[in-house]
Design an enzyme around this catalytic site. Structure first.
Site, PDB file in Angstrom:
ATOM      1  N   GLU A  60       0.811  -1.220   0.000  1.00  0.00           N
ATOM      2  CA  GLU A  60       0.000   0.000   0.000  1.00  0.00           C
ATOM      3  C   GLU A  60       0.843   1.268   0.000  1.00  0.00           C
ATOM      4  O   GLU A  60       0.521   2.241  -0.684  1.00  0.00           O
ATOM      5  CB  GLU A  60      -0.958   0.010   1.193  1.00  0.00           C
ATOM      6  CG  GLU A  60      -2.234  -0.810   0.994  1.00  0.00           C
ATOM      7  CD  GLU A  60      -2.006  -2.317   1.068  1.00  0.00           C
ATOM      8  OE1 GLU A  60      -0.913  -2.743   1.514  1.00  0.00           O
ATOM      9  OE2 GLU A  60      -2.914  -3.068   0.695  1.00  0.00           O
ATOM     10  N   HIS A 129     -11.962  -5.101   9.046  1.00  0.00           N
ATOM     11  CA  HIS A 129     -12.344  -4.887   7.650  1.00  0.00           C
ATOM     12  C   HIS A 129     -13.646  -4.111   7.497  1.00  0.00           C
ATOM     13  O   HIS A 129     -14.238  -4.111   6.422  1.00  0.00           O
ATOM     14  CB  HIS A 129     -12.481  -6.240   6.937  1.00  0.00           C
ATOM     15  CG  HIS A 129     -11.185  -6.797   6.451  1.00  0.00           C
ATOM     16  ND1 HIS A 129     -10.123  -7.022   7.292  1.00  0.00           N
ATOM     17  CD2 HIS A 129     -10.765  -7.162   5.210  1.00  0.00           C
ATOM     18  CE1 HIS A 129      -9.116  -7.524   6.579  1.00  0.00           C
ATOM     19  NE2 HIS A 129      -9.475  -7.608   5.316  1.00  0.00           N
TER      20      HIS A 129
END
Ligand SMILES: Cc1ncc(C[n+]2csc(CCOP(=O)(O)OP(=O)(O)O)c2C)c(N)n1
Ligand SMILES: [Mg+2]
Lengths: 323, 321
Positions: A60, A129
């Site tokens: 990322e 999540h």
């Protein structure tokens, strides 16, 4: 006008911008061969090829960092971070680099970057999540933060974001991709940094954005049956925050409820409420109310998860309380 | 190289040395604030490498960036003015010592988050590849930076995408007060490139000519499509990490030992021994360099502060878009 889903609207925006400008390209995990984790970029890889639809390693920081670098030298990258929960690993590049370079180097660097990501709970994905930490990203001057709640806004705002010379953090909601709405035909953009009245009403102002727009509109429908007319103002952009339509609405209704999916503490509602108090205190007939996620890491269990997330009934209840 | 080029390298190293010595004084006088990381001892590294870059090659480095800026062609005036926070500084007084940049010189900054500029360097190179521009991105960083995740993500990405990057690790033996062996599982930094299947080399960073030769070869190979390469430059910083470092982590003997290899002294002797320049010519070069630095100090001190309204400038290119 065509009635299309949020997914189609976002996909169209990307496709049209890539057709329009060869400097626009996509990079991220599973954006290419897979077709996008949320199927937004399905068909892009075959059409635009691997140079413009770049599958990346699970890195990322490097995704955002390399996108910044490419933006610095004139490209218009759309970097996809699979979900906002993984943006924390790229936080440094979002906060310390993308949001700073234009200012810190005295205006000589420009970062025309879009980071697309997916926020929100409600899919039983557990605490890591399912977060809605949108407000965190809106904390930083230098970054623009957009979070649309309708397909039309998603399309127009994403196209504007891609054409914008500033870094834009573009938040989509995980459970809105199937939402349908009218979207104008042809090429159009919607300016970043403009809130919008999505429903008119005289009794109470609801201020909201993203998924909670849908929830708030449903609550408003229910309240109509009780003769309560709710005005719903959609922020659409969290930074720069456009308070004008909010304040105008509050001055008319004299009551405000703020609905957000994220946690209440230090959140969007806290910011908007403070500004209402600062700038429209004398117009208020009741304290501002906030509806938000309860202050727990989101649990997996379906019932518990739904208990933690703001529901239509919570909004209805809050509106009743300010009346 | 002709004589003029040889002397120019010498000139650049002396400008950097003198500029930083003056900066240290100005710091003590309170005219420079914040952090000030001196490059003294490491001048041969960036001077050697940047001497063989082409104008289209991009340069990006960490916060120890004064030398790199000078080598890239940023004037001593603009560097000094930035250190003093003046409107005439290369970053308009908003960056400071750690955030020098001059995009017009293809110098993409001074970056103060350790390792964060490595992925950005990969992106600069990606931009060039995407736009069919033949250029190499030279990315410099410290030994300490090889222990942060950014380093590994960036090296991996650069190899996976075959990007034209020259990764340059300036191994000056310490990250702040932590010796390389205490921080890096593999203290032979260059070996880290092996994990990413990258061609690598190591060079004596106190010798500007050696640095230059290795860098020239690697840049040429990268230009011909080798993909990214990794260069470890072994060097040493003579001063503390930043101003006011008590230097408890090393002995003065160790520092003195390295100072015998002062890169300016080494090069000075080389130029004499090779008969490239006379002592008089070198002394004249030193005087010219000192003059440029003094002129830069005068310029910086006389320069205006940023205007109050500049506080709000450049947060965004445009508030509405
Ligand atoms: C992410 C991050 N962590 C910590 C720091 C504080 N810090 C600044 S410089 C430095 C040491 C870096 O050492 P090295 O990479 O070897 O560079 P050198 O200072 O030796 O040139 C540290 C820990 C920082 N700036 N950024
Ligand atoms: Mg070091």
């Amino acid at each position: 006008m065509a009635r299309i889903t949020m997914r189609e609207a976002i996909s169209q925006a990307l496709w049209e911008e890539m057709e329009r400008d060869p400097k626009v390209f996509i990079m991220g995990e599973e954006v290419g061969v897979w077709g996008g984790t949320y199927a937004v970029t399905r068909g892009f890889y075959d059409h635009f090829g691997p140079d413009r639809v770049r599958d990346t390693p699970i890195s990322e920081a490097a995704i955002v960092g390399a996108a910044i670098g490419a933006a610095l030298v004139g490209l218009r990258p759309v970097a996809e971070i699979m979900t906002i929960n993984f943006a924390f690993v790229a936080m440094d590049h979002i906060v310390n680099e993308a949001a700073k370079f234009h200012y810190m180097f005295g205006g000589q660097m420009v970062v025309p970057l879009v980071i697309r990501t997916v926020s929100g709970g409600g899919r039983q994905l557990g605490a890591t999540h399912s977060q809605t930490p949108d407000a965190i990203f809106a904390h930083f001057p230098g970054l623009k933060v957009v979070a649309p709640g309708t397909p039309a806004d998603a399309k127009g705002l994403l196209k504007a974001a891609i054409r914008c010379d500033d870094p834009v953090f573009f938040i989509e909601h995980a459970t809105l991709y199937q939402l349908r709405g009218e979207v104008p035909e042809g090429d159009f953009t919607i300016p970043i940094g403009q809130s919008k009245v999505q429903r008119e009403g005289r009794d109470v102002t609801i201020v909201t954005y993203s998924k909670m727009l849908d929830t708030s509109l449903k609550a408003a429908e229910e309240l109509t049956r009780e003769g309560i007319e709710v005005e719903v103002v959609d922020l659409r952009t969290l930074r720069p925050l456009d308070m004008k339509p909010v304040l105008e609405s509050v001055k008319k209704t004299n009551r405000a409820v703020i609905v957000e999916e994220g946690w209440k503490s230090y959140g969007v509602g806290a910011e908007v409420a403070a500004r209402i108090y600062e700038e429209a205190f004398d117009f208020l007939d009741a304290p501002v109310k906030r509806v938000a996620q309860v202050e727990v890491p989101l649990p997996y269990n379906r019932t518990l998860e739904q208990m933690a997330l703001p529901q239509v009934k919570d909004v209805v209840q809050a509106v009743r309380e300010v009346l | 190289m002709d004589k003029k080029e040889y002397l120019d390298l010498y000139y650049q190293m002396v400008v950097i040395r003198r500029l930083e010595e003056r900066a240290a004084e100005l710091y003590q006088q309170g005219k420079i604030g914040g952090f000030l990381h001196l490059y003294i001892g490491q001048e041969a590294v960036s001077t050697g490498i940047i001497s063989v870059r082409r104008p289209e090659d991009r340069v990006i480095t960490a916060y120890r960036d004064h030398g790199v800026a000078i080598n890239c062609g940023v004037s001593a005036k603009e560097v000094m003015a930035e250190l003093l926070g003046k409107a005439t500084g290369c970053s308009k007084g908003k960056g400071g010592s750690m955030h020098l940049a001059d995009v017009s010189k293809n110098f993409w900054g001074g970056h103060a988050i350790v390792g964060a500029h490595l992925p950005i360097a990969a992106g600069l190179a990606l931009g060039d590849v995407y736009q069919n521009q033949k250029a190499v991105t030279i990315c410099m960083f410290g030994d300490g930076a090889t222990n942060i995740g950014f380093f590994h993500e960036a090296l991996n990405l650069s190899k996976v995408w075959n990007l034209p990057v020259l990764w340059v690790c300036e191994n000056n033996k310490y990250g702040m007060g932590t010796a390389v062996e205490r921080a890096s599982a593999v203290p032979e930094i260059a070996l880290k490139a092996d994990a990413y299947g990258m061609k690598r080399d190591q060079v004596d960073g106190m010798d500007v000519i050696k640095v230059r030769e290795v860098a020239a070869r690697m840049l040429e190979e990268i230009r011909s499509g080798s993909g990214p390469q990794f260069l470890e430059v072994v060097t040493y910083r003579f001063r503390g990490h930043s101003m006011g470092d008590p230097e408890r982590y090393r002995t003065s003997d160790e520092v003195r030992k390295w100072q015998q290899d002062d890169p300016i002294g080494v090069y000075h002797n080389y130029l004499l021994a090779q008969g490239i320049a006379t002592e008089d010519e070198l002394q004249k070069t030193i005087r010219e360099a000192e003059e440029e630095v003094e002129e830069a100090v005068r310029f910086a001190e006389a320069s205006p502060e940023p205007a109050p309204e500049d506080l709000y400038k450049h947060v965004y290119v445009s508030e509405t878009c």
